[in-house]
Design a protein around this motif. Structure first.
Motif, PDB file in Angstrom:
ATOM      1  N   ASP A 208      23.267  38.131  43.569  1.00 24.06           N
ATOM      2  CA  ASP A 208      23.303  39.448  42.928  1.00 24.06           C
ATOM      3  C   ASP A 208      24.176  39.445  41.681  1.00 24.06           C
ATOM      4  N   ASP A 209      25.195  38.587  41.647  1.00 26.27           N
ATOM      5  CA  ASP A 209      26.015  38.468  40.442  1.00 26.27           C
ATOM      6  C   ASP A 209      25.159  38.012  39.259  1.00 26.27           C
ATOM      7  N   TYR A 210      24.322  37.012  39.530  1.00 24.14           N
ATOM      8  CA  TYR A 210      23.425  36.535  38.469  1.00 24.14           C
ATOM      9  C   TYR A 210      22.422  37.625  38.093  1.00 24.14           C
ATOM     10  N   ARG A 211      21.825  38.239  39.092  1.00 18.33           N
ATOM     11  CA  ARG A 211      20.800  39.249  38.844  1.00 18.33           C
ATOM     12  C   ARG A 211      21.371  40.410  38.021  1.00 18.33           C
ATOM     13  N   GLY A 212      22.578  40.811  38.333  1.00 20.11           N
ATOM     14  CA  GLY A 212      23.182  41.916  37.611  1.00 20.11           C
ATOM     15  C   GLY A 212      23.551  41.586  36.184  1.00 20.11           C
ATOM     16  N   ALA A 213      23.660  40.287  35.862  1.00 23.43           N
ATOM     17  CA  ALA A 213      24.039  39.878  34.502  1.00 23.43           C
ATOM     18  C   ALA A 213      22.840  39.689  33.588  1.00 23.43           C
ATOM     19  N   VAL A 214      21.637  39.662  34.166  1.00 26.30           N
ATOM     20  CA  VAL A 214      20.441  39.450  33.347  1.00 26.30           C
ATOM     21  C   VAL A 214      20.118  40.705  32.549  1.00 26.30           C
ATOM     22  N   THR A 215      20.062  40.551  31.235  1.00 23.51           N
ATOM     23  CA  THR A 215      19.715  41.647  30.338  1.00 23.51           C
ATOM     24  C   THR A 215      18.674  41.157  29.358  1.00 23.51           C
ATOM     25  N   GLU A 216      18.351  42.009  28.409  1.00 17.47           N
ATOM     26  CA  GLU A 216      17.353  41.619  27.396  1.00 17.47           C
ATOM     27  C   GLU A 216      17.881  40.533  26.466  1.00 17.47           C
ATOM     28  N   THR A 217      19.200  40.291  26.484  1.00 17.53           N
ATOM     29  CA  THR A 217      19.755  39.226  25.640  1.00 17.53           C
ATOM     30  C   THR A 217      19.889  37.899  26.369  1.00 17.53           C
ATOM     31  N   THR A 218      19.525  37.856  27.650  1.00 21.13           N
ATOM     32  CA  THR A 218      19.661  36.621  28.427  1.00 21.13           C
ATOM     33  C   THR A 218      18.578  35.621  28.039  1.00 21.13           C
ATOM     34  N   GLY A 219      19.016  34.400  27.730  1.00 22.34           N
ATOM     35  CA  GLY A 219      18.047  33.371  27.340  1.00 22.34           C
ATOM     36  C   GLY A 219      17.799  32.338  28.418  1.00 22.34           C
ATOM     37  N   ALA A 220      18.782  32.126  29.312  1.00 23.71           N
ATOM     38  CA  ALA A 220      18.625  31.109  30.356  1.00 23.71           C
ATOM     39  C   ALA A 220      19.680  31.301  31.431  1.00 23.71           C
ATOM     40  N   LEU A 221      19.400  30.784  32.611  1.00 20.34           N
ATOM     41  CA  LEU A 221      20.375  30.687  33.686  1.00 20.34           C
ATOM     42  C   LEU A 221      20.864  29.243  33.730  1.00 20.34           C
ATOM     43  N   LEU A 222      22.152  29.074  34.014  1.00 21.49           N
ATOM     44  CA  LEU A 222      22.739  27.733  33.994  1.00 21.49           C
ATOM     45  C   LEU A 222      23.541  27.493  35.267  1.00 21.49           C
ATOM     46  N   LYS A 223      23.353  26.313  35.861  1.00 24.51           N
ATOM     47  CA  LYS A 223      24.166  25.893  37.007  1.00 24.51           C
ATOM     48  C   LYS A 223      24.773  24.537  36.670  1.00 24.51           C
ATOM     49  N   VAL A 224      26.097  24.442  36.817  1.00 25.58           N
ATOM     50  CA  VAL A 224      26.811  23.209  36.490  1.00 25.58           C
ATOM     51  C   VAL A 224      27.526  22.691  37.724  1.00 25.58           C
ATOM     52  N   HIS A 225      27.308  21.438  38.065  1.00 25.09           N
ATOM     53  CA  HIS A 225      28.019  20.840  39.187  1.00 25.09           C
ATOM     54  C   HIS A 225      29.464  20.569  38.779  1.00 25.09           C
ATOM     55  N   PRO A 226      30.453  21.136  39.482  1.00 24.62           N
ATOM     56  CA  PRO A 226      31.862  20.874  39.164  1.00 24.62           C
ATOM     57  C   PRO A 226      32.258  19.482  39.623  1.00 24.62           C
TER      58      PRO A 226
END
Length: 443
Positions: A208-226
């Motif tokens: 839901d954190d990701y979903r709530g951050a998606v707006t019309e300016t969102t270009g991509a979702l990113l996941k980085v392995h720490p």
């Protein structure tokens, strides 16, 4: 003027001239290995030392001969890695396989980098390296090779966001990674103008954190392995598969940086994310480094959907980040070789390591102790690799590092620990000889 006047008794007048030193047979022979300006610099430095009184004039000729015979065109020194850290960033990360080294030699001359020898026309760069990469990752439709992992991430986040006409990428706060030398991935991502939307908290991020951050300016979702740290205790993160579902719902590309370049799961590192699984879980682009667990040269690998990869290949940054012929040659050979030094070290036989260590220890009246190695280089963070080390007094460490061969041990708790995991067995005799010299006081 008397014969013992300052002008005639000045010992500096006995310093050999540059012309005389350049004519020495040994100096002339050195001209086959060293550039003329390098030889002149060696000579003038030694002459200057003699003028300052740091060297007697009669020592100038032998010192020049020694200098030209020992100086190499490159200052890099070969090092035997006895730290137990397999992918040691300070030592150049992954050592290359024999196949990759031979490929580098072949690439040093003219090669068919962008030429089809059959029809004599220009071809695409790195075709064979790309084919070898895709053979290792059958779940990928396409691939792109750039000069390092940072370039791959920068190209992916910039190219896909721009391709969508929007400059923002969504990333969990728990994945805002800083790697060595103060290099921070968020700074890299934003350096090209892409905005970063941080979601969740350090220890917990939900879908839901990701979903709530998606707006019309969102270009991509990113996941980085720490890859160089881990979070324990009260924590949660979103899986690649969950993010892929959200990305599909929002018609956004999903970029996953797995870091270390492991294609498929390895029993020694069961929790290490893999390229293959990230692709199967729905990532549009998967990013990895070539010089970590893959065991190849420094390179940035991008694999994924044909649509995404074609967009990235057409981006102007792709030209700025493209890999050279040496990287492509060594990478292809690494992928096509039966094994790599990194893989061999990771799966080294414990009994054999103990036997090798014991032989050296007994020759020096030293002890063999249990020693935990590490993957290093941002892979297998916190995962110990059981092994052995020869325990020596701490004063062995400096002459080991500065001798020939240069040997890098681990120094801990006032002891010098020599872990043979990453030292080829063929080098054991040279290592033992060097240790005996140190024990006998021969610097």
């Amino acid at each position: 003027m008397s014969s013992d006047s300052p002008a005639t008794s000045d010992p500096r007048r006995a310093i050999p001239s540059t012309d005389r030193l350049l004519a020495l047979p040994e100096v002339v022979a050195a001209g086959q290995r060293l550039a003329a300006q390098v030889i002149r610099r060696l000579i003038t430095d030694i002459q200057a030392a003699a003028r300052r009184g740091e060297l007697p004039p009669d020592a100038v000729v032998p010192r020049v001969i020694e200098a030209v015979q020992t100086t190499q065109p490159s200052e890099l020194s070969a090092v035997l890695n006895a730290t137990g850290v397999i992918i040691h960033t300070n030592l150049g990360r992954a050592p290359l396989s024999d196949a990759a080294r031979n490929a580098l030699l072949a690439a040093a001359g003219y090669v068919d980098l962008e030429l089809d020898l059959d029809d004599g026309k220009r071809s695409k760069r790195g075709t064979w390296a790309k084919a070898a990469l895709l053979a290792q990752a059958p779940d990928a439709d396409d691939a792109l090779i750039v000069n390092n992992g940072a370039a791959a991430l920068s190209l992916a986040t910039t190219g896909l966001a721009v391709a969508q006409g929007t400059p923002e990428v969504v990333l969990s706060r728990g994945e805002l990674v800083e790697i060595g030398a103060g290099f921070r991935l968020p700074d890299l991502i934003t350096s090209t103008g892409t905005r970063l939307a941080e979601v969740g908290t350090t220890n917990r991020t939900t879908l839901d954190d990701y979903r709530g951050a998606v707006t019309e300016t969102t270009g991509a979702l990113l996941k980085v392995h720490p890859s160089n740290y881990w979070i324990g205790g009260f924590n949660s993160s979103v899986t690649t598969k969950q993010l892929a579902t959200l990305a599909a719902e929002q018609a956004l590309p999903l970029i996953v940086d797995v870091g270390s370049g492991l294609f498929e799961s390895d029993s020694v590192l069961p929790d290490e994310p893999t390229i293959g699984q990230a692709l199967r879980d729905g990532a549009d682009v998967v990013i990895a480094s070539g010089d970590k667990l893959l065991g190849g040269p420094q390179a940035g690998l991008l694999l994924g959907s044909r649509t995404a990869l074609q967009k990235l290949a057409a981006h102007p940054l792709a030209r700025a980040f493209r890999a050279d012929k040496f990287t492509l040659a060594a990478l292809e050979a690494t992928l096509n070789a039966p094994s790599t030094p990194v893989y061999d070290a990771l799966h080294a036989d414990g009994d054999e390591l103990y036997a090798r260590s014991r032989r050296i220890a007994e020759a020096l009246d030293a002890q063999v102790v249990a020693h935990e190695g590490r993957v290093g280089g941002g892979g297998g963070a916190g995962v110990p690799i059981a092994g052995w080390a020869v325990r020596l007094p701490e004063h062995f460490a400096h002459p080991l590092r500065t001798g020939s061969p240069a040997i890098l041990p681990r120094v801990a708790a006032g002891r010098c620990l020599l872990d043979l995991r990453c030292v080829p067995a063929a080098e054991d005799e040279r290592v033992l000889q060097r240790l005996r010299q140190i024990a006998e006081g021969v610097a």
